[in-house]
Design a protein around this motif. Structure first.
Motif, PDB file in Angstrom:
ATOM      1  N   SER A   1       6.995 -10.098  14.849  1.00  0.00           N
ATOM      2  CA  SER A   1       5.583  -9.737  14.936  1.00  0.00           C
ATOM      3  C   SER A   1       5.292  -8.484  14.119  1.00  0.00           C
ATOM      4  O   SER A   1       4.274  -8.409  13.416  1.00  0.00           O
ATOM      5  CB  SER A   1       5.188  -9.510  16.400  1.00  0.00           C
ATOM      6  N   THR A   2       6.196  -7.522  14.191  1.00  0.00           N
ATOM      7  CA  THR A   2       6.017  -6.269  13.438  1.00  0.00           C
ATOM      8  C   THR A   2       5.942  -6.548  11.941  1.00  0.00           C
ATOM      9  O   THR A   2       5.080  -6.009  11.235  1.00  0.00           O
ATOM     10  CB  THR A   2       7.182  -5.304  13.722  1.00  0.00           C
ATOM     11  N   LYS A   3       6.840  -7.413  11.461  1.00  0.00           N
ATOM     12  CA  LYS A   3       6.883  -7.751  10.033  1.00  0.00           C
ATOM     13  C   LYS A   3       5.624  -8.511   9.621  1.00  0.00           C
ATOM     14  O   LYS A   3       5.061  -8.266   8.548  1.00  0.00           O
ATOM     15  CB  LYS A   3       8.111  -8.617   9.758  1.00  0.00           C
ATOM     16  N   ARG A   4       5.169  -9.410  10.484  1.00  0.00           N
ATOM     17  CA  ARG A   4       3.980 -10.204  10.161  1.00  0.00           C
ATOM     18  C   ARG A   4       2.737  -9.324  10.077  1.00  0.00           C
ATOM     19  O   ARG A   4       1.918  -9.476   9.163  1.00  0.00           O
ATOM     20  CB  ARG A   4       3.770 -11.316  11.198  1.00  0.00           C
ATOM     21  N   ILE A   5       2.592  -8.413  11.033  1.00  0.00           N
ATOM     22  CA  ILE A   5       1.418  -7.540  11.037  1.00  0.00           C
ATOM     23  C   ILE A   5       1.453  -6.601   9.839  1.00  0.00           C
ATOM     24  O   ILE A   5       0.434  -6.364   9.182  1.00  0.00           O
ATOM     25  CB  ILE A   5       1.331  -6.752  12.364  1.00  0.00           C
ATOM     26  N   GLU A   6       2.632  -6.078   9.526  1.00  0.00           N
ATOM     27  CA  GLU A   6       2.782  -5.202   8.359  1.00  0.00           C
ATOM     28  C   GLU A   6       2.372  -5.948   7.093  1.00  0.00           C
ATOM     29  O   GLU A   6       1.660  -5.417   6.230  1.00  0.00           O
ATOM     30  CB  GLU A   6       4.236  -4.736   8.245  1.00  0.00           C
ATOM     31  N   CYS A   7       2.801  -7.210   6.980  1.00  0.00           N
ATOM     32  CA  CYS A   7       2.477  -8.012   5.810  1.00  0.00           C
ATOM     33  C   CYS A   7       0.985  -8.336   5.766  1.00  0.00           C
ATOM     34  O   CYS A   7       0.358  -8.313   4.695  1.00  0.00           O
ATOM     35  CB  CYS A   7       3.292  -9.306   5.822  1.00  0.00           C
ATOM     36  N   ALA A   8       0.395  -8.637   6.916  1.00  0.00           N
ATOM     37  CA  ALA A   8      -1.039  -8.932   6.980  1.00  0.00           C
ATOM     38  C   ALA A   8      -1.845  -7.731   6.507  1.00  0.00           C
ATOM     39  O   ALA A   8      -2.818  -7.872   5.750  1.00  0.00           O
ATOM     40  CB  ALA A   8      -1.428  -9.302   8.410  1.00  0.00           C
ATOM     41  N   GLU A   9      -1.441  -6.550   6.922  1.00  0.00           N
ATOM     42  CA  GLU A   9      -2.137  -5.328   6.515  1.00  0.00           C
ATOM     43  C   GLU A   9      -1.987  -5.093   5.011  1.00  0.00           C
ATOM     44  O   GLU A   9      -2.920  -4.623   4.346  1.00  0.00           O
ATOM     45  CB  GLU A   9      -1.599  -4.130   7.299  1.00  0.00           C
ATOM     46  N   PHE A  10      -0.813  -5.433   4.480  1.00  0.00           N
ATOM     47  CA  PHE A  10      -0.574  -5.276   3.045  1.00  0.00           C
ATOM     48  C   PHE A  10      -1.467  -6.223   2.240  1.00  0.00           C
ATOM     49  O   PHE A  10      -2.076  -5.827   1.241  1.00  0.00           O
ATOM     50  CB  PHE A  10       0.901  -5.544   2.748  1.00  0.00           C
ATOM     51  N   ILE A  11      -1.555  -7.480   2.681  1.00  0.00           N
ATOM     52  CA  ILE A  11      -2.408  -8.453   1.985  1.00  0.00           C
ATOM     53  C   ILE A  11      -3.875  -8.036   2.076  1.00  0.00           C
ATOM     54  O   ILE A  11      -4.632  -8.145   1.103  1.00  0.00           O
ATOM     55  CB  ILE A  11      -2.205  -9.865   2.566  1.00  0.00           C
ATOM     56  N   ALA A  12      -4.278  -7.535   3.252  1.00  0.00           N
ATOM     57  CA  ALA A  12      -5.656  -7.059   3.419  1.00  0.00           C
ATOM     58  C   ALA A  12      -5.944  -5.917   2.445  1.00  0.00           C
ATOM     59  O   ALA A  12      -7.025  -5.852   1.839  1.00  0.00           O
ATOM     60  CB  ALA A  12      -5.871  -6.595   4.856  1.00  0.00           C
ATOM     61  N   LYS A  13      -4.980  -5.040   2.287  1.00  0.00           N
ATOM     62  CA  LYS A  13      -5.114  -3.921   1.345  1.00  0.00           C
ATOM     63  C   LYS A  13      -5.321  -4.434  -0.078  1.00  0.00           C
ATOM     64  O   LYS A  13      -6.170  -3.933  -0.827  1.00  0.00           O
ATOM     65  CB  LYS A  13      -3.855  -3.048   1.427  1.00  0.00           C
ATOM     66  N   ALA A  14      -4.555  -5.466  -0.456  1.00  0.00           N
ATOM     67  CA  ALA A  14      -4.694  -6.049  -1.789  1.00  0.00           C
ATOM     68  C   ALA A  14      -6.060  -6.702  -1.970  1.00  0.00           C
ATOM     69  O   ALA A  14      -6.658  -6.646  -3.046  1.00  0.00           O
ATOM     70  CB  ALA A  14      -3.588  -7.080  -2.025  1.00  0.00           C
ATOM     71  N   LEU A  15      -6.582  -7.298  -0.893  1.00  0.00           N
ATOM     72  CA  LEU A  15      -7.865  -7.992  -0.970  1.00  0.00           C
ATOM     73  C   LEU A  15      -9.047  -7.034  -1.147  1.00  0.00           C
ATOM     74  O   LEU A  15     -10.041  -7.380  -1.785  1.00  0.00           O
ATOM     75  CB  LEU A  15      -8.077  -8.848   0.282  1.00  0.00           C
ATOM     76  N   VAL A  16      -8.929  -5.829  -0.598  1.00  0.00           N
ATOM     77  CA  VAL A  16     -10.041  -4.866  -0.738  1.00  0.00           C
ATOM     78  C   VAL A  16      -9.860  -3.940  -1.933  1.00  0.00           C
ATOM     79  O   VAL A  16     -10.787  -3.218  -2.306  1.00  0.00           O
ATOM     80  CB  VAL A  16     -10.243  -4.027   0.550  1.00  0.00           C
ATOM     81  N   CYS A  17      -8.673  -3.957  -2.535  1.00  0.00           N
ATOM     82  CA  CYS A  17      -8.383  -3.081  -3.677  1.00  0.00           C
ATOM     83  C   CYS A  17      -9.407  -3.299  -4.794  1.00  0.00           C
ATOM     84  O   CYS A  17      -9.796  -4.428  -5.087  1.00  0.00           O
ATOM     85  CB  CYS A  17      -6.973  -3.358  -4.204  1.00  0.00           C
ATOM     86  N   SER A  18      -9.823  -2.215  -5.433  1.00  0.00           N
ATOM     87  CA  SER A  18     -10.851  -2.309  -6.473  1.00  0.00           C
ATOM     88  C   SER A  18     -10.284  -2.217  -7.888  1.00  0.00           C
ATOM     89  O   SER A  18     -11.044  -2.149  -8.858  1.00  0.00           O
ATOM     90  CB  SER A  18     -11.902  -1.208  -6.270  1.00  0.00           C
ATOM     91  N   ASP A  19      -8.943  -2.235  -8.027  1.00  0.00           N
ATOM     92  CA  ASP A  19      -8.356  -2.218  -9.361  1.00  0.00           C
ATOM     93  C   ASP A  19      -8.768  -3.486 -10.110  1.00  0.00           C
ATOM     94  O   ASP A  19      -8.765  -4.582  -9.536  1.00  0.00           O
ATOM     95  CB  ASP A  19      -6.829  -2.141  -9.272  1.00  0.00           C
ATOM     96  N   GLU A  20      -9.115  -3.351 -11.370  1.00  0.00           N
ATOM     97  CA  GLU A  20      -9.611  -4.497 -12.137  1.00  0.00           C
ATOM     98  C   GLU A  20      -8.526  -5.536 -12.416  1.00  0.00           C
ATOM     99  O   GLU A  20      -8.821  -6.711 -12.597  1.00  0.00           O
ATOM    100  CB  GLU A  20     -10.221  -4.014 -13.457  1.00  0.00           C
ATOM    101  N   GLU A  21      -7.278  -5.107 -12.480  1.00  0.00           N
ATOM    102  CA  GLU A  21      -6.170  -6.033 -12.755  1.00  0.00           C
ATOM    103  C   GLU A  21      -5.616  -6.593 -11.447  1.00  0.00           C
ATOM    104  O   GLU A  21      -5.008  -5.873 -10.661  1.00  0.00           O
ATOM    105  CB  GLU A  21      -5.057  -5.324 -13.528  1.00  0.00           C
ATOM    106  N   ARG A  22      -5.822  -7.886 -11.203  1.00  0.00           N
ATOM    107  CA  ARG A  22      -5.351  -8.486  -9.959  1.00  0.00           C
ATOM    108  C   ARG A  22      -3.834  -8.370  -9.799  1.00  0.00           C
ATOM    109  O   ARG A  22      -3.321  -8.234  -8.698  1.00  0.00           O
ATOM    110  CB  ARG A  22      -5.753  -9.971  -9.898  1.00  0.00           C
ATOM    111  N   LEU A  23      -3.119  -8.408 -10.929  1.00  0.00           N
ATOM    112  CA  LEU A  23      -1.653  -8.336 -10.876  1.00  0.00           C
ATOM    113  C   LEU A  23      -1.164  -7.014 -10.327  1.00  0.00           C
ATOM    114  O   LEU A  23      -0.023  -6.899  -9.873  1.00  0.00           O
ATOM    115  CB  LEU A  23      -1.062  -8.571 -12.266  1.00  0.00           C
TER     116      LEU A  23
END
Length: 293
Positions: free
Chosen positions: A36-58
């Motif tokens: 569960s800890t790993k899943r939540i950590e990963c979910a938060e990481f993906i959420a961070k990527a989704l809101v990131c405003s950097d122009e390069e998706r990579l």
């Protein structure tokens, strides 16, 4: 996608990166397996990527923009972690109704709004059915991440509207590694039978599940992913979600998109019928005839 040297399963990183970098990440995903800890950590990481405003998706998450910094500190207003507020810490129907109402309010600071549903496998049927209303027609700017021990514990109607990604070995004993491996193999057999000109081949393949309802359920879930991959390949997408990419390629070449989607509808209908304790033998017979599209 920039994983910042995070230690996730290589297959998982390949699949999630391919979907994210191409702009094809589904609006709703399930993170299963590992802890569960790993899943939540990963979910938060993906959420961070989704809101990131950097122009390069990579390069997302860049870790430098205002959105990333707020996400890292846990204070980003457009990332909502939905945790149970009752004594059992399970997400209730009321929690889901609040999500449903809030989802139609546009993001405050980022381009997207992300909801992390923790312990989604503990939601009761009422809560899951309430969740379906926003899963079916979500606002274009919303992403849902369901953190879940095992997708098999979710309603089929919920699973069919999400893409599942496995972080590692499942921690729940209800679905063992052996059963999962068998489901990948059996799913491929059913998919190949769909391509066959012989209805006898389909009857023979499905007949192996006459006394194995659980095995059929897992196999059909893999078939759905194979069929989805086949349609995606027809549209030149490269991010496959099943464990049988070669079978998906064969289907993509052998059948029209219309026939593949019709087969997917048949399989989805069968999975939904299984939730309501449909007669197993009748279901097998119906599947055998209906899948010969």
């Amino acid at each position: 996608m920039n994983f910042e040297n995070r230690e996730y399963d290589a297959k998982f990183k390949e699949l999630i990166s391919s979907a994210f970098d191409s702009g094809r990440l589904p609006h709703a995903i399930i993170l299963e397996g590992a802890s569960s800890t790993k899943r939540i950590e990963c979910a938060e990481f993906i959420a961070k990527a989704l809101v990131c405003s950097d122009e390069e998706r990579l390069l997302r998450p860049c870790g430098k923009c205002a959105n990333c910094l707020k996400a890292e500190s846990g204070s980003h207003v457009d990332i909502k972690k939905v945790e149970g507020t009752n004594k059992s810490k399970t997400v209730s129907v009321e929690d889901i109704r609040n999500v449903r109402s809030d989802a139609y309010v546009v993001p405050n600071e980022a381009e997207r709004k992300v909801y992390i549903i923790t312990s989604a496998h503990k939601m009761n049927e009422t809560a899951m059915n309430a969740f379906l209303k926003v899963l079916e027609e979500p606002p274009s700017y919303v992403n849902f991440i369901l953190e879940c021990e095992d997708k098999a514990m979710l309603l089929q109607t919920v699973k069919s509207r999400c893409a599942a990604f496995r972080l590692g070995e499942l921690s729940d004993d209800s679905v063992t590694k052996k059963k999962l491996e068998a489901s990948f193999e059996n799913g491929a057999k059913i998919a190949k039978a769909i391509m066959s000109d012989s209805e006898i081949e389909m009857m023979k393949t499905l007949g192996a599940f006459e006394k194995d309802k659980d095995g059929l359920k897992l196999a059909l879930e893999e078939v759905i992913l194979i069929l989805r991959d086949a349609v995606a390949l027809k549209n030149s997408a490269s991010n496959c979600l099943s464990q049988n990419v070669e079978t998906a390629k064969e289907l993509s070449s052998a059948m029209t998109a219309e026939k593949i989607m019709k087969a997917a509808d048949v399989v989805n209908e069968a999975l939904q019928s299984m939730q309501y304790y449909a007669n197993h033998n009748l279901l097998l017979a119906r599947l055998s005839s209906s899948l010969k599209v």
